[in-house]
Motif scaffolding. Structure first.
Motif, PDB file in Angstrom:
ATOM      1  N   GLU A  28       0.832  -1.196   0.000  1.00  0.00           N
ATOM      2  CA  GLU A  28       0.000   0.000   0.000  1.00  0.00           C
ATOM      3  C   GLU A  28       0.870   1.250   0.000  1.00  0.00           C
ATOM      4  OE1 GLU A  28      -3.005  -0.031   3.032  1.00  0.00           O
ATOM      5  OE2 GLU A  28      -3.434  -2.163   2.745  1.00  0.00           O
ATOM      6  N   LEU A  29       0.320   2.333  -0.492  1.00  0.00           N
ATOM      7  CA  LEU A  29       1.076   3.578  -0.569  1.00  0.00           C
ATOM      8  C   LEU A  29       1.493   4.055   0.818  1.00  0.00           C
ATOM      9  CD1 LEU A  29      -0.729   5.855  -3.195  1.00  0.00           C
ATOM     10  CD2 LEU A  29       1.033   4.121  -3.564  1.00  0.00           C
ATOM     11  N   ILE A  30       2.636   4.725   0.870  1.00  0.00           N
ATOM     12  CA  ILE A  30       2.983   5.476   2.061  1.00  0.00           C
ATOM     13  C   ILE A  30       2.464   6.906   1.863  1.00  0.00           C
ATOM     14  CG2 ILE A  30       4.952   4.028   2.612  1.00  0.00           C
ATOM     15  CD1 ILE A  30       6.789   6.212   1.533  1.00  0.00           C
ATOM     16  N   PHE A  31       2.451   7.688   2.931  1.00  0.00           N
ATOM     17  CA  PHE A  31       1.782   8.990   2.878  1.00  0.00           C
ATOM     18  C   PHE A  31       2.407   9.947   1.873  1.00  0.00           C
ATOM     19  CE2 PHE A  31       0.483   7.698   7.273  1.00  0.00           C
ATOM     20  CZ  PHE A  31      -0.879   7.621   7.001  1.00  0.00           C
ATOM     21  N   ASP A  32       3.729   9.978   1.803  1.00  0.00           N
ATOM     22  CA  ASP A  32       4.365  10.891   0.847  1.00  0.00           C
ATOM     23  C   ASP A  32       4.014  10.514  -0.585  1.00  0.00           C
ATOM     24  OD1 ASP A  32       5.469  12.483   2.750  1.00  0.00           O
ATOM     25  OD2 ASP A  32       7.522  11.772   2.517  1.00  0.00           O
ATOM     26  N   ALA A  34       1.228   9.140  -1.589  1.00  0.00           N
ATOM     27  CA  ALA A  34      -0.139   9.606  -1.819  1.00  0.00           C
ATOM     28  C   ALA A  34      -0.151  11.112  -2.081  1.00  0.00           C
ATOM     29  CB  ALA A  34      -1.017   9.268  -0.616  1.00  0.00           C
ATOM     30  N   TYR A  35       0.677  11.833  -1.345  1.00  0.00           N
ATOM     31  CA  TYR A  35       0.780  13.284  -1.516  1.00  0.00           C
ATOM     32  C   TYR A  35       1.293  13.623  -2.916  1.00  0.00           C
ATOM     33  CZ  TYR A  35       2.197  18.108  -0.277  1.00  0.00           C
ATOM     34  OH  TYR A  35       2.364  19.462  -0.219  1.00  0.00           O
ATOM     35  N   TYR A  36       2.301  12.876  -3.379  1.00  0.00           N
ATOM     36  CA  TYR A  36       2.827  13.134  -4.718  1.00  0.00           C
ATOM     37  C   TYR A  36       1.847  12.664  -5.800  1.00  0.00           C
ATOM     38  CZ  TYR A  36       6.997  13.874  -1.924  1.00  0.00           C
ATOM     39  OH  TYR A  36       7.875  14.325  -0.967  1.00  0.00           O
ATOM     40  N   TRP A  37       1.072  11.642  -5.494  1.00  0.00           N
ATOM     41  CA  TRP A  37      -0.025  11.267  -6.416  1.00  0.00           C
ATOM     42  C   TRP A  37      -1.000  12.432  -6.542  1.00  0.00           C
ATOM     43  CZ3 TRP A  37      -5.236  11.000  -5.100  1.00  0.00           C
ATOM     44  CH2 TRP A  37      -6.081  10.518  -6.101  1.00  0.00           C
ATOM     45  N   HIS A  38      -1.258  13.118  -5.434  1.00  0.00           N
ATOM     46  CA  HIS A  38      -2.115  14.300  -5.484  1.00  0.00           C
ATOM     47  C   HIS A  38      -1.498  15.357  -6.397  1.00  0.00           C
ATOM     48  CE1 HIS A  38      -4.772  17.526  -4.228  1.00  0.00           C
ATOM     49  NE2 HIS A  38      -3.719  18.254  -3.888  1.00  0.00           N
ATOM     50  N   TYR A  39      -0.182  15.560  -6.315  1.00  0.00           N
ATOM     51  CA  TYR A  39       0.491  16.450  -7.265  1.00  0.00           C
ATOM     52  C   TYR A  39       0.079  16.115  -8.696  1.00  0.00           C
ATOM     53  CZ  TYR A  39       4.316  18.020  -4.048  1.00  0.00           C
ATOM     54  OH  TYR A  39       5.076  18.573  -3.054  1.00  0.00           O
ATOM     55  N   PRO A  52       8.817  19.288 -10.226  1.00  0.00           N
ATOM     56  CA  PRO A  52       7.709  18.437 -10.690  1.00  0.00           C
ATOM     57  C   PRO A  52       8.050  17.022 -11.137  1.00  0.00           C
ATOM     58  CG  PRO A  52       8.385  19.921 -12.441  1.00  0.00           C
ATOM     59  CD  PRO A  52       9.216  20.282 -11.238  1.00  0.00           C
ATOM     60  N   MET A  53       9.307  16.604 -11.134  1.00  0.00           N
ATOM     61  CA  MET A  53       9.649  15.315 -11.728  1.00  0.00           C
ATOM     62  C   MET A  53       8.849  14.160 -11.116  1.00  0.00           C
ATOM     63  SD  MET A  53      11.465  13.804 -14.062  1.00  0.00           S
ATOM     64  CE  MET A  53      12.810  14.926 -14.481  1.00  0.00           C
ATOM     65  N   VAL A  54       8.676  14.148  -9.805  1.00  0.00           N
ATOM     66  CA  VAL A  54       7.978  13.039  -9.160  1.00  0.00           C
ATOM     67  C   VAL A  54       6.527  12.961  -9.636  1.00  0.00           C
ATOM     68  CG1 VAL A  54       7.260  14.341  -7.103  1.00  0.00           C
ATOM     69  CG2 VAL A  54       7.597  11.872  -6.949  1.00  0.00           C
ATOM     70  N   ALA A  55       5.889  14.099  -9.884  1.00  0.00           N
ATOM     71  CA  ALA A  55       4.518  14.103 -10.396  1.00  0.00           C
ATOM     72  C   ALA A  55       4.475  13.604 -11.834  1.00  0.00           C
ATOM     73  CB  ALA A  55       3.925  15.507 -10.308  1.00  0.00           C
ATOM     74  N   TRP A  56       5.460  13.998 -12.632  1.00  0.00           N
ATOM     75  CA  TRP A  56       5.512  13.538 -14.016  1.00  0.00           C
ATOM     76  C   TRP A  56       5.675  12.019 -14.071  1.00  0.00           C
ATOM     77  CZ3 TRP A  56       9.584  17.620 -16.054  1.00  0.00           C
ATOM     78  CH2 TRP A  56       8.994  18.897 -16.011  1.00  0.00           C
ATOM     79  N   TYR A 369      -1.891  16.903   5.251  1.00  0.00           N
ATOM     80  CA  TYR A 369      -1.722  16.648   3.823  1.00  0.00           C
ATOM     81  C   TYR A 369      -1.377  15.180   3.572  1.00  0.00           C
ATOM     82  CZ  TYR A 369       3.353  16.751   4.614  1.00  0.00           C
ATOM     83  OH  TYR A 369       4.633  16.481   5.062  1.00  0.00           O
ATOM     84  N   ARG A 370      -1.354  14.386   4.635  1.00  0.00           N
ATOM     85  CA  ARG A 370      -1.068  12.959   4.514  1.00  0.00           C
ATOM     86  C   ARG A 370      -2.354  12.141   4.338  1.00  0.00           C
ATOM     87  NH1 ARG A 370       3.930  11.560   7.158  1.00  0.00           N
ATOM     88  NH2 ARG A 370       3.006   9.822   8.300  1.00  0.00           N
ATOM     89  N   LEU A 371      -3.346  12.399   5.207  1.00  0.00           N
ATOM     90  CA  LEU A 371      -4.576  11.611   5.145  1.00  0.00           C
ATOM     91  C   LEU A 371      -5.451  11.998   3.962  1.00  0.00           C
ATOM     92  CD1 LEU A 371      -5.642  11.470   8.913  1.00  0.00           C
ATOM     93  CD2 LEU A 371      -4.197   9.879   7.635  1.00  0.00           C
ATOM     94  N   ALA A 372      -5.468  13.287   3.622  1.00  0.00           N
ATOM     95  CA  ALA A 372      -6.356  13.744   2.554  1.00  0.00           C
ATOM     96  C   ALA A 372      -6.072  13.047   1.219  1.00  0.00           C
ATOM     97  CB  ALA A 372      -6.270  15.264   2.408  1.00  0.00           C
ATOM     98  N   PRO A 373      -4.824  13.026   0.727  1.00  0.00           N
ATOM     99  CA  PRO A 373      -4.590  12.339  -0.551  1.00  0.00           C
ATOM    100  C   PRO A 373      -4.718  10.826  -0.457  1.00  0.00           C
ATOM    101  CG  PRO A 373      -2.516  13.074   0.385  1.00  0.00           C
ATOM    102  CD  PRO A 373      -3.600  13.670   1.228  1.00  0.00           C
ATOM    103  N   MET A 374      -4.420  10.265   0.720  1.00  0.00           N
ATOM    104  CA  MET A 374      -4.556   8.812   0.877  1.00  0.00           C
ATOM    105  C   MET A 374      -6.014   8.393   0.723  1.00  0.00           C
ATOM    106  SD  MET A 374      -2.571   6.147   1.428  1.00  0.00           S
ATOM    107  CE  MET A 374      -1.144   6.568   2.428  1.00  0.00           C
TER     108      MET A 374
END
Length: 555
Positions: A28-32, A34-39, A52-56, A369-374
């Motif tokens: 399962e995703l870790i919180f960071d 999930a946050y970058y997935w939100h990016y 932005p590289m991680v979002a790309w 910002y950890r729980l919201a994107p998860m």
């Protein structure tokens, strides 16, 4: 002509890729992450915390796969590409005789192993550092316009990965100051700056919010040797596990005999020295120094080829490292095997528990910002992280997430609630409380500006406060309340005092859309002793005061 990648190398590389892909799918995703997935849901040339590289990478991976594997697919490819690039960088006539040693050395490095499947900004940083060193090596051997252009593009990719990349570039430059007279090196700089221009423009358009936060707004603590400097020294060990004595022994024994080896040594010592000095000011996170793994793989591999003792111990201790790491990686999937609760455990459970109670309505999470994107990732509903003055700004402070929950019935989860209904409980046993709010309305993007000047608590002077309303609608002033948050010298909020503001331009009843309203205010007396800073907070509709103003020094 023999292949640059012998069959045994390709077999081992393929095995690592397969392991990482399986791990990426079942963990399962870790919180960071999930946050970058939100990016990645809103593609841009920059984000609050990182380039932005991680979002790309995440957006590209999700074109091929859904779920966790989509988030991590490009990371898995980058990890094996990093190993392949390192192998190409190594020039030694006997290197093919020690392929297993190369893989044991690299795969036994803790974070180099973990970032084989996790998608974090350090993942592309590692790959592009390896690629940068390979291209730089070729550049020094045969400089040309084409080599300079390619070097510039790789430097830009490094900087698009993480701001720490500037250390890689600077320390390599310091190892070879003759580059200052090389026209092709200047071409590389020009190309990199041109390629990086979109991110510079993004920073300008967003008022350099990332730079301001990292350099000026980030909270800190008073220096403690055990937490800061000793913690840094422990990280030096944790980075390599049981092989650390032989890794650093190889580094200490390396005597640069050519330009490239000198670059590797400068880069390693430079990063370690930089963060050692930083440890006297703030806590150094382990991943901040991970980039030294790249030059050290090369340096240690050269050393173990010629030093039998180092070779034997790296092989033995490396295998133990790998066994421990593989066990822990299995524990990421099966919580019962892991020695402690980890953030990849139980996210499907708590998000499922919450959704079973509230259905498909949007959820507003206060100060996380950890729980919201998860929750958004696993349950596919709009979420928003509402940040108040006790927290920090993040991507939710600047993107359009707030718009998705405005004037809707939402479920509000807050760490400040204790008497509301239980929203969910995670595997660690933490209980989160929540409540329903009808017609939710927030104005977290209101900005409060105080003109630069000297501020003292002993003065009764009135000060100018300018409030900018960036929204497309006017805001009724009766919905708002103002406060001053007092911070200690380390920018930790310690005291929040409500205050009155007086409109300058007559009797103001609304903050006009896309306009600035001027007020005057007096600093209220704090309860805390000797605050170091203050900042303005605005509360809307009874919500806790927001992060509307910057931290301002008190004299």
């Amino acid at each position: 002509m023999p292949s640059k990648f012998p069959k045994i190398f390709l077999y081992l590389l393929g095995a690592i890729l397969a392991i990482n892909l399986l791990q990426a799918h079942f963990t399962e995703l870790i919180f960071d992450e999930a946050y970058y997935w939100h990016y990645a849901q809103d593609m841009a040339f920059g984000y609050f915390d990182h380039p932005p590289m991680v979002a790309w990478m995440i957006r590209a991976g999700c074109l091929f796969f859904e779920g966790e594997l989509g988030v991590r697919f490009i990371s898995c490819l980058f990890s094996v590409a990093t190993l392949a690039t390192l192998w190409l960088t190594i020039d030694h006539p006997k290197k093919n005789d020690f392929i297993p040693h190369f893989f044991i050395l690299a795969f036994s490095m803790t974070l180099l192993n973990a970032y084989g499947f996790f998608t974090l900004p350090d993942t592309p940083l590692l790959f592009f550092t390896a690629l940068f060193l390979l291209v730089y090596k070729r550049f020094t051997e045969k400089p040309s316009a084409l080599a300079g252009i390619f070097l510039g593009l790789v430097m830009a990719a490094l900087m698009y990965s993480k701001y720490h990349a500037v250390l890689v570039i600077v320390f390599v430059l310091l190892s070879n100051l003759k580059l200052l007279t090389n026209k092709y090196a200047w071409l590389a700089v020009a190309v990199s700056l041109l390629a990086y221009l979109p991110h510079f423009l993004w920073l300008y358009q967003n008022n350099f919010i990332s730079i301001k936060y990292h350099l000026f707004e980030r909270p800190n603590d008073a220096y403690r040797f055990d937490k800061y400097t000793l913690g840094f020294l422990v990280n030096l060990v944790a980075l390599f596990g049981l092989t650390f004595p032989w890794v650093y022994r190889a580094l200490f024994k390396t005597r640069p005999k050519d330009t490239f080896t000198r670059a590797l040594v400068f880069l390693t010592y430079g990063v370690l020295l930089f963060f050692f000095v930083s440890s006297f000011n703030r806590r150094v996170q382990t991943q901040w120094i991970i980039v030294v793994s790249i030059p050290l793989v090369i340096l240690v591999f050269y050393h173990l080829i010629k030093d039998v003792k180092t070779r034997k111990w790296i092989f033995r201790m490396g295998l133990i490292n790998i066994a421990v790491l593989l066990y822990l990686r299995l524990g990421l999937v099966i919580p019962a095997l892991f020695p402690v609760h980890y953030e990849s455990h139980g996210n499907k459970l708590w998000t499922g528990e919450l959704k079973s109670k509230i259905g498909d309505i949007p959820v507003v999470f206060e100060n996380t910002y950890r729980l919201a994107p998860m929750y958004a990732f696993y349950r596919d509903v709009p979420t928003y992280s509402l940040n108040n003055i006790n927290y920090r700004q993040n991507q939710y402070s600047i993107d359009e997430s707030e718009r998705t929950v405005q004037h809707r019935n939402v479920y509000y989860v807050s760490p400040f609630m204790t008497n509301e209904e239980v929203a969910f409980t995670n595997l660690k046993g933490d209980i989160y409380y929540g409540k329903y709010i009808e017609n939710f309305e927030s104005f977290r993007k209101l900005r409060a500006y105080v003109k630069p000047k000297t501020f003292t608590l002993s003065s009764e002077e009135e000060h100018l406060l300018q409030v900018y309303n960036p929204y497309d609608t006017d805001i009724d002033l009766s919905k708002l309340k103002f406060a001053v948050g007092y911070l200690n010298d380390y920018k930790r909020i310690k005291d929040i005092i409500p205050m009155s503001v007086r409109p300058i331009d007559g009797k103001i009843v609304v903050l006009k859309s896309n306009d600035t309203t001027n007020f005057t205010f007096k600093l209220p007396k704090p309860k805390m002793k000797d605050p170091g800073y203050f900042r303005i907070g605005i509360s809307e509709n009874g919500l806790r005061y927001g992060l509307n103003g910057n931290s301002i020094k008190l004299e």
